[in-house]
Each structure stands twice: as structure tokens, then as C-alpha cells.
Design a protein around this motif. Structure first.
Motif, PDB file in Angstrom:
ATOM      1  N   ARG A 196       0.775  -1.202  -0.121  1.00  0.00           N
ATOM      2  CA  ARG A 196      -0.115  -0.061  -0.022  1.00  0.00           C
ATOM      3  C   ARG A 196       1.084   1.440   0.065  1.00  0.00           C
ATOM      4  NH1 ARG A 196      -5.480   1.385   2.689  1.00  0.00           N
ATOM      5  NH2 ARG A 196      -5.126   3.806   3.081  1.00  0.00           N
ATOM      6  N   ALA A 197       2.004   1.008   0.668  1.00  0.00           N
ATOM      7  CA  ALA A 197       3.161   2.329   0.708  1.00  0.00           C
ATOM      8  C   ALA A 197       3.380   2.742  -0.650  1.00  0.00           C
ATOM      9  CB  ALA A 197       4.230   1.909   1.506  1.00  0.00           C
ATOM     10  N   LEU A 198       3.252   1.838  -1.647  1.00  0.00           N
ATOM     11  CA  LEU A 198       3.807   1.987  -3.039  1.00  0.00           C
ATOM     12  C   LEU A 198       2.674   3.005  -3.741  1.00  0.00           C
ATOM     13  CD1 LEU A 198       5.027  -1.157  -4.743  1.00  0.00           C
ATOM     14  CD2 LEU A 198       6.211   1.073  -4.216  1.00  0.00           C
ATOM     15  N   GLY A 214       0.122 -12.034  -2.822  1.00  0.00           N
ATOM     16  CA  GLY A 214       0.442 -13.065  -1.979  1.00  0.00           C
ATOM     17  C   GLY A 214       0.970 -12.656  -0.544  1.00  0.00           C
ATOM     18  N   LEU A 215       1.974 -11.656  -0.934  1.00  0.00           N
ATOM     19  CA  LEU A 215       2.780 -11.349   0.322  1.00  0.00           C
ATOM     20  C   LEU A 215       1.768 -10.338   1.221  1.00  0.00           C
ATOM     21  CD1 LEU A 215       5.085 -11.395   2.199  1.00  0.00           C
ATOM     22  CD2 LEU A 215       6.184  -9.647   0.467  1.00  0.00           C
ATOM     23  N   ASP A 216       1.137  -9.380   0.379  1.00  0.00           N
ATOM     24  CA  ASP A 216       0.192  -8.666   1.209  1.00  0.00           C
ATOM     25  C   ASP A 216      -0.933  -9.330   1.945  1.00  0.00           C
ATOM     26  OD1 ASP A 216      -0.456  -5.623   1.277  1.00  0.00           O
ATOM     27  OD2 ASP A 216      -2.482  -6.480   0.521  1.00  0.00           O
ATOM     28  N   ILE A 218      -0.937 -12.489   3.062  1.00  0.00           N
ATOM     29  CA  ILE A 218      -0.453 -13.116   4.205  1.00  0.00           C
ATOM     30  C   ILE A 218       0.151 -12.272   5.436  1.00  0.00           C
ATOM     31  CG2 ILE A 218       1.763 -14.511   4.940  1.00  0.00           C
ATOM     32  CD1 ILE A 218       1.699 -15.710   2.038  1.00  0.00           C
ATOM     33  N   ARG A 219       0.501 -10.963   4.926  1.00  0.00           N
ATOM     34  CA  ARG A 219       0.694 -10.203   6.077  1.00  0.00           C
ATOM     35  C   ARG A 219      -0.379  -9.765   6.791  1.00  0.00           C
ATOM     36  NH1 ARG A 219       4.824  -6.597   2.412  1.00  0.00           N
ATOM     37  NH2 ARG A 219       6.744  -7.402   3.165  1.00  0.00           N
ATOM     38  N   GLN A 220      -1.411  -9.574   5.820  1.00  0.00           N
ATOM     39  CA  GLN A 220      -2.900  -9.115   6.628  1.00  0.00           C
ATOM     40  C   GLN A 220      -3.339 -10.267   7.501  1.00  0.00           C
ATOM     41  OE1 GLN A 220      -6.080  -7.369   4.130  1.00  0.00           O
ATOM     42  NE2 GLN A 220      -4.580  -6.847   2.379  1.00  0.00           N
ATOM     43  N   VAL A 221      -3.295 -11.441   7.080  1.00  0.00           N
ATOM     44  CA  VAL A 221      -3.859 -12.558   8.240  1.00  0.00           C
ATOM     45  C   VAL A 221      -2.690 -12.731   9.475  1.00  0.00           C
ATOM     46  CG1 VAL A 221      -5.244 -13.626   6.523  1.00  0.00           C
ATOM     47  CG2 VAL A 221      -2.979 -14.456   6.834  1.00  0.00           C
ATOM     48  N   LEU A 222      -1.335 -12.579   9.094  1.00  0.00           N
ATOM     49  CA  LEU A 222      -0.219 -12.856  10.193  1.00  0.00           C
ATOM     50  C   LEU A 222       0.224 -11.628  11.058  1.00  0.00           C
ATOM     51  CD1 LEU A 222       2.139 -15.230   8.599  1.00  0.00           C
ATOM     52  CD2 LEU A 222       0.496 -15.947  10.259  1.00  0.00           C
ATOM     53  N   LEU A 223      -0.253 -10.552  10.336  1.00  0.00           N
ATOM     54  CA  LEU A 223       0.254  -9.247  11.056  1.00  0.00           C
ATOM     55  C   LEU A 223      -0.808  -8.415  11.118  1.00  0.00           C
ATOM     56  CD1 LEU A 223       3.823  -8.862   9.358  1.00  0.00           C
ATOM     57  CD2 LEU A 223       3.573  -9.788  11.716  1.00  0.00           C
ATOM     58  N   PRO A 224      -1.735  -8.534  12.301  1.00  0.00           N
ATOM     59  CA  PRO A 224      -2.846  -7.603  12.385  1.00  0.00           C
ATOM     60  C   PRO A 224      -2.479  -6.154  12.307  1.00  0.00           C
ATOM     61  CG  PRO A 224      -3.167  -9.224  13.946  1.00  0.00           C
ATOM     62  CD  PRO A 224      -1.753  -9.480  13.181  1.00  0.00           C
ATOM     63  N   ILE A 230      -5.538  -4.179  -0.922  1.00  0.00           N
ATOM     64  CA  ILE A 230      -6.826  -4.473  -1.076  1.00  0.00           C
ATOM     65  C   ILE A 230      -7.353  -5.789  -0.205  1.00  0.00           C
ATOM     66  CG2 ILE A 230      -6.988  -3.764  -3.557  1.00  0.00           C
ATOM     67  CD1 ILE A 230      -6.451  -6.640  -4.566  1.00  0.00           C
ATOM     68  N   PRO A 231      -8.880  -5.879  -0.199  1.00  0.00           N
ATOM     69  CA  PRO A 231      -8.942  -7.024   0.776  1.00  0.00           C
ATOM     70  C   PRO A 231      -8.679  -8.384   0.556  1.00  0.00           C
ATOM     71  CG  PRO A 231     -10.984  -5.644   0.197  1.00  0.00           C
ATOM     72  CD  PRO A 231      -9.872  -5.238  -0.803  1.00  0.00           C
ATOM     73  N   VAL A 232      -8.350  -9.320   1.410  1.00  0.00           N
ATOM     74  CA  VAL A 232      -7.743 -10.457   1.231  1.00  0.00           C
ATOM     75  C   VAL A 232      -8.630 -11.354   0.149  1.00  0.00           C
ATOM     76  CG1 VAL A 232      -7.167 -12.708   2.341  1.00  0.00           C
ATOM     77  CG2 VAL A 232      -6.857 -10.532   3.370  1.00  0.00           C
ATOM     78  N   ALA A 233      -9.720 -11.221   0.169  1.00  0.00           N
ATOM     79  CA  ALA A 233     -10.735 -12.086  -0.537  1.00  0.00           C
ATOM     80  C   ALA A 233     -10.576 -11.933  -1.959  1.00  0.00           C
ATOM     81  CB  ALA A 233     -12.354 -11.738  -0.291  1.00  0.00           C
ATOM     82  N   TRP A 234     -10.385 -10.327  -2.296  1.00  0.00           N
ATOM     83  CA  TRP A 234     -10.121  -9.920  -3.695  1.00  0.00           C
ATOM     84  C   TRP A 234      -8.523 -10.348  -3.910  1.00  0.00           C
ATOM     85  CZ3 TRP A 234     -11.703  -4.309  -5.055  1.00  0.00           C
ATOM     86  CH2 TRP A 234     -13.132  -4.123  -4.533  1.00  0.00           C
ATOM     87  N   GLU A 235      -7.788 -10.511  -3.267  1.00  0.00           N
ATOM     88  CA  GLU A 235      -6.406 -10.764  -3.649  1.00  0.00           C
ATOM     89  C   GLU A 235      -6.287 -12.511  -3.818  1.00  0.00           C
ATOM     90  OE1 GLU A 235      -4.296  -9.282  -0.145  1.00  0.00           O
ATOM     91  OE2 GLU A 235      -3.431  -7.925  -1.402  1.00  0.00           O
ATOM     92  N   VAL A 236      -7.266 -13.391  -3.159  1.00  0.00           N
ATOM     93  CA  VAL A 236      -7.436 -14.528  -3.296  1.00  0.00           C
ATOM     94  C   VAL A 236      -7.747 -15.105  -4.799  1.00  0.00           C
ATOM     95  CG1 VAL A 236      -8.719 -16.638  -2.914  1.00  0.00           C
ATOM     96  CG2 VAL A 236      -7.610 -15.240  -0.812  1.00  0.00           C
ATOM     97  N   LEU A 237      -9.000 -13.989  -5.111  1.00  0.00           N
ATOM     98  CA  LEU A 237      -9.400 -14.240  -6.404  1.00  0.00           C
ATOM     99  C   LEU A 237      -8.268 -13.858  -7.587  1.00  0.00           C
ATOM    100  CD1 LEU A 237     -13.100 -12.753  -6.041  1.00  0.00           C
ATOM    101  CD2 LEU A 237     -12.620 -15.175  -6.518  1.00  0.00           C
ATOM    102  N   ALA A 238      -7.701 -12.842  -7.328  1.00  0.00           N
ATOM    103  CA  ALA A 238      -6.769 -12.278  -8.227  1.00  0.00           C
ATOM    104  C   ALA A 238      -5.524 -13.400  -8.413  1.00  0.00           C
ATOM    105  CB  ALA A 238      -6.304 -10.981  -7.759  1.00  0.00           C
ATOM    106  N   LEU A 239      -5.090 -13.916  -7.469  1.00  0.00           N
ATOM    107  CA  LEU A 239      -4.208 -14.939  -7.405  1.00  0.00           C
ATOM    108  C   LEU A 239      -4.620 -16.176  -8.384  1.00  0.00           C
ATOM    109  CD1 LEU A 239      -2.700 -14.683  -3.784  1.00  0.00           C
ATOM    110  CD2 LEU A 239      -1.511 -14.306  -5.998  1.00  0.00           C
ATOM    111  N   ALA A 240      -5.990 -16.567  -7.935  1.00  0.00           N
ATOM    112  CA  ALA A 240      -6.616 -17.771  -8.704  1.00  0.00           C
ATOM    113  C   ALA A 240      -6.571 -17.534  -9.995  1.00  0.00           C
ATOM    114  CB  ALA A 240      -8.049 -18.223  -8.162  1.00  0.00           C
ATOM    115  N   ALA A 241      -6.817 -16.220 -10.420  1.00  0.00           N
ATOM    116  CA  ALA A 241      -6.792 -15.865 -11.990  1.00  0.00           C
ATOM    117  C   ALA A 241      -5.473 -15.875 -12.539  1.00  0.00           C
ATOM    118  CB  ALA A 241      -7.433 -14.395 -12.293  1.00  0.00           C
TER     119      ALA A 241
END
Lengths: 272, 286
Positions: A196-198, A214-216, A218-224, A230-241
Motif C-alpha cells: 500500500r505504501a507504493l 500473496g505477500l500482502d 499473508i501479512r494481513q492475516v499474520l500481522l494484524p 485490497i481486501p484478502v478475498a479479492w487478492e485470493v480471486l486475483a491470485l487464482a486468476a
């Protein structure tokens, strides 16, 4: 005697190509040391930058997680993308092409072996880095993080499979090409800071790399408290695509290489 | 036969080595691509640190000196990275990939002159990247670098001492690495270790006590300090606030002299071992 089925050949090829990654690579102690210590030193340097800037302890986890994941990217770059180039120089690629198996099986074997090979290095960097700097992770986030890691690696290694074929079109440039994909990728993927800092545009450009999303995630779930890109769910969809897109592109690129190799008899022959 | 009298004159041997090094390191692509390649990595490294700085500090007042500290350190680190890792990888390539190191070794010239020439090219390659990172940093990030106020005498003196130490270290390290089959990995690892100890991107006082003590014996830390003081003047964030400019330069000179002496001893030992063990023409299955 009946010839083995295509499925059996495919599976045996995958296992045979993964074997040197999982077993052979660990016989070379110097590689184990390098692949662990190199990302660890980079990670430690970045943690000290955070400390020198007076950052809260929670921020140090960004650098440690990113530095650990860097081992996967290095593996994709040097042991996937550049691998067919080395194989060509060693004279193995010609054998691969004429053998009664497919390049897809060889690449999948390389990828699976590479994931396991790097996994041990990543674990070492994570454990040492987290212990040295007293970093803790969210307990409930562990299981989702494992799932996110698996998805990220699948997409990342599909990208590596695609690059492996593209790199074949180059000669001496390959070394430099792989080198040129280190720091710029670390910048665009937010390896050492939350993506996000970018900002929006650069972050979106960096999101073409599975490592970024992926890294973003993982950070969101491991480092509150990680600033959300963007929300994790969207990131999962984007990674699957991305997984699907890069797998299809890799398959297409492999077909092009095989056709050119058989037709021109140049692409896979040793160039030095 | 007086073989010493038939050696190629040192000046010519060095110049030929520089020319060879330049060709090998740059002729793999078009000039424009080479220029982009040369600046892409150091510029990206600097930007990573700039983003971390902006993220952590929010660019709040009073933190500006640390931004200049980061950018100047990254810019000048390129000399060490190229001079050590780039150089060691180049020689490993000469032996393993191009298989020409053995011919150079038996050529009628001093081998260490060849190594110094190759190393000098690596430093020259890094100079362009350093200049561009500093220029971009000054213009885009408003770093307090005024070309008219730079202390050039201090800058040049510090760089000459540091380059001599880097070249000596790189030469000894490279010849020592001939014993390894995968010396290209160790080239990067050596540079990375020095990076942590150099004060390039954080003050060495942040390091744990014993490691900081080791870092204080490295000429790199005093070089970085001298360079920052020369470029930024009073606005430089100081790693050694109790030392005057002259004292920093003096310590740089002392640690550089010590480094060069140790490197020379190591080089002599590694060179003898390489000849006895047949490492110069060892097959490494590149």
C-alpha cells in the motif's frame, strides 16, 4: 512388454525432476548455506533500517516476512526461469526434448521440487529472523496463511514456468536479465514494506506479480494492523486468476519452444 | 633467458585488462539496454529504502537527514557491490564459463595487474549508477546536496582510499574463491555480509555490540561517513559524531592500510594454493 501409460510417464517425470531439487540440492551444503544466509542477511539489514527509523516493533514483521518470501522468488528466478538456459548449456535440454515425455511434466517437477527446496530456507529465515527480533504472529491467521502461501506459490511457479521458456530465446543476456529482476521486483512487490505504501498505480503494476498480492494477503492475516492494499478475498480471486493465466501462457510458450526446437533445431542446442 | 624482462609493461597489461573487462561486462547487449541495466538495480534499491522511510516516518519534520543518509549510502554501496561481487563473478566466469583464465595466468604479465584492471572496470561501471542515484535523489527528493558546496577534496580522498581497500579485498577474496566450485554464490554472499557491516543504510551503532565493534574496524563505515560529510556538510546524519572530518579520514586511511595488508597476504597464500592445487584451470561445470 506393454509401454507405460502416458499418465505414469508424466508422474514419473515429475518425481524424477523434483528429486534433484529436494534431495540433490541438500547434498550441496554450500548451496544450503547460501540460500539461507543470503536472504537472511538482506532481511536483517532491512530490519535494522526499520529500527534506525524508530519504527514500532510490529513493523519489523513486514521485513522478516518479505525477506523470507524472497527465497521463493530467488528460486523461481534462478531455478525455474533460468533453468532451461543452464540445461541447454549443459546439453541436457536436447535430451529432454527427444525423450518420450513432456516439458510440462519436467517443469512441474522442477516447480514442486523448488517449492520444497525453498520451503526449508524460508522456514529457516522466518524462524531465525523472528527469534532474533522478537516478532510474533497472529495464531488464528496461521492456517489461512498456509492456504494463501500454497495459492501464491502455485501462481508464482506458473509464472516461473512461463519465464523458463521465454528465457530460452536469450543467450548471455539471461544472467543479466535474472539479475535485473531482483531489486526492481523487490520494489514493486513490496517485499520489505506493505505494498500500500507504493500507492495505487505502482501497487497495481506490482500486482501482476503473484508475490505482491500473496505477500500482502499473508501479512494481513499474520500481522494484524498491516495497511490493507485490497481486501484478502479479492487478492485470493486475483491470485487464482493469475494461476490460470500464467499456466495457460506457460503451456502456450512451451508449445512454441517445442515446435521451434524441432523445426529449426537451434533453440535447444548448446550455444557455447 | 630473463623472463622478467619479457613481461608486458605494467601500464599496457593494466590497460588491456581494463579494455577486456569492459568488453566482457558490456558487450552482451546494446549500449542503451546496458545503461538501463546498470542503473535499474541501484535505483530500485534506493527507492525501496525511500518507500520504507516515507512509510515509517510519514516524512515528518526532523527525519530528513536520515533520508539523505539512506540515498547516499545506497548510491555509494554500488562501488562495493560491483567491485567485490561483480568482480568475483567475472573471474569465476572467466574460469568456468569462458575457460580463459588459465591462458591469462600463463600470459607474460603480472596476474594481479590483470585482476586490478578487471576490478577497476567494475568500479567505473558503478560510478555511472552512483551519479544517477545521487542526481535523482537530489532533484526528486530535495536532498541537501549542492554541487557548489561539496567538499571535493574530502570526497576524492575518501573514495580513493576506499577503492584501494575494495580492490585489494576483492582481489584476495576472488582468488580465495577459486577453491570453490560455485564461487558466484559466495561472491554475492561476501558483498552482502559487508553490506550489513558498512553503515550504508543504517548507522553501525544499531548493530549488536560485538558486531558493531567489528564494523568499526571496516574502512567502509569511515568511507560512508566521509562521503556523507563531504556531500551533505552539516546536514549529514553522523555515525561518529565525536570524530572530526580529519579524524574520520585518518581512521579510513588506517583501516584501509590494514585491509590492504591483510588482503595482500591472503592473495599471496590463495595464489600459491591455486597453483599447487590446479584451481586456475579447474572444471566447474558452469
Amino acid at each position: 512388454m506393454n509401454p507405460p501409460s502416458a499418465g505414469r510417464v508424466f508422474l514419473k517425470t515429475v518425481l524424477a525432476r523434483a528429486y534433484p531439487r529436494v534431495v540433490g540440492a541438500n547434498r550441496r551444503r554450500s548451496w544450503v548455506i547460501f540460500e539461507t544466509v543470503f536472504p537472511l542477511l538482506g532481511t536483517i539489514a532491512m530490519v535494522y533500517v526499520y529500527q534506525a527509523l524508530g519504527a514500532p516493533r510490529a513493523f519489523l514483521g513486514f521485513a522478516v516476512l518479505g525477506g523470507a518470501m524472497l527465497a521463493f522468488w530467488n528460486n523461481v528466478l534462478w531455478f525455474m526461469a533460468a533453468q532451461f538456459h543452464w540445461e541447454r548449456d549443459n546439453g541436457n535440454l536436447e535430451i529432454f526434448i527427444v525423450s518420450p515425455t513432456t516439458l510440462v511434466a519436467i517443469l512441474i517437477g522442477m516447480a514442486l521440487g523448488g517449492m520444497l527446496q525453498s520451503g526449508t530456507r524460508v522456514a529457516a529465515v522466518l524462524i531465525i529472523g523472528s527469534t532474533l527480533f522478537g516478532i510474533s504472529y497472529s495464531g488464528p491467521g496461521m492456517l489461512p496463511a498456509v492456504g494463501l502461501l500454497a495459492l501464491t506459490l502455485a501462481a508464482l511457479y506458473c509464472l516461473g514456468m512461463m519465464l523458463a521458456t521465454l528465457f530460452l530465446f536469450y543467450g548471455r543476456e539471461v544472467w543479466h536479465l535474472a539479475n535485473a529482476m531482483q531489486e526492481p521486483v523487490q520494489l514493486l512487490s513490496g517485499t520489505f514494506f506493505p505494498v500500500r505504501a507504493l500507492g495505487g498505480y505502482l501497487g497495481a503494476a506490482g500486482s501482476l506479480l503473484p508475490l505482491t498480492l500473496g505477500l500482502d494477503a499473508i501479512r494481513q492475516v499474520l500481522l494484524p494492523g498491516t495497511p490493507q492494499f485490497i481486501p484478502v478475498a479479492w487478492e485470493v480471486l486475483a491470485l487464482a486468476a493469475q494461476l490460470v493465466v500464467y499456466a495457460v501462457l506457460a503451456q502456450w510458450a512451451l508449445r512454441v519452444v517445442e515446435v521451434r526446437a524441432r523445426r529449426d533445431a537451434k533453440l535447444v542446442t548448446r550455444w557455447t | 633467458v630473463d623472463l622478467a624482462a619479457r613481461l608486458v609493461p605494467p601500464g599496457r597489461a593494466f590497460a588491456d585488462s581494463v579494455r577486456l573487462g569492459w568488453e566482457v561486462s558490456s558487450n552482451w547487449t546494446q549500449p542503451l539496454v546496458f545503461i538501463i541495466y546498470s542503473i535499474l538495480r541501484p535505483l530500485s534499491s534506493a527507492l525501496i529504502l525511500v518507500v520504507i522511510y516515507a512509510f515509517v516516518t510519514g516524512r515528518r519534520g526532523g527525519t530528513g537527514p536520515y533520508l539523505a543518509f539512506l540515498v547516499t549510502g545506497t548510491a555509494f554501496w554500488g562501488f562495493v557491490n560491483s567491485g567485490l561481487a561483480g568482480f568475483a563473478i567475472g573471474i569465476a566466469e572467466d574460469r568456468g564459463r569462458f575457460r580463459m583464465l588459465k591462458y591469462i595466468y600463463i600470459a607474460p604479465q603480472r596476474f594481479h595487474l590483470f585482476l586490478l584492471g578487471r576490478g577497476a572496470v567494475q568500479l567505473a561501471n558503478a560510478a555511472a549508477a552512483t551519479a544517477i542515484v545521487l542526481t535523482v535523489g537530489t532533484l526528486a527528493l530535495h536532498l541537501p546536496i549542492n554541487p557548489l558546496r561539496v567538499n571535493y577534496a574530502q570526497l576524492v580522498a575518501a573514495c580513493l582510499l576506499a577503492f584501494a581497500a575494495v580492490l585489494a579485498t576483492a582481489t584476495a577474496y576472488t582468488v580465495t574463491l577459486l577453491a570453490a566450485r560455485d564461487s558466484y554464490s559466495y561472491a554475492d554472499l561476501g558483498a552482502q555480509m559487508l553490506f550489513v557491516l558498512s553503515g550504508a543504510i543504517f548507522p553501525i551503532s544499531v548493530l549488536p555490540g560485538p558486531v558493531a565493534a567489528v564494523a568499526a574496524w571496516s574502512p567502509l563505515a569511515y568511507w560512508m561517513e566521509s562521503v556523507r560529510r563531504a556531500l551533505l556538510g552539516d546536514q549529514a546524519l553522523r555515525m561518529f559524531p565525536h570524530l572530526s572530518d580529519a579524524a574520520v579520514l585518518e581512521r579510513l586511511g588506517l583501516t584501509a592500510a590494514l585491509t590492504i595488508t591483510l588482503a595482500w597476504l591472503l592473495y599471496r597464500w590463495a595464489d600459491r594454493r591455486a597453483r599447487r592445487s590446479g584451481l586456475i584451470d579447474m572444471e566447474t561445470n558452469w
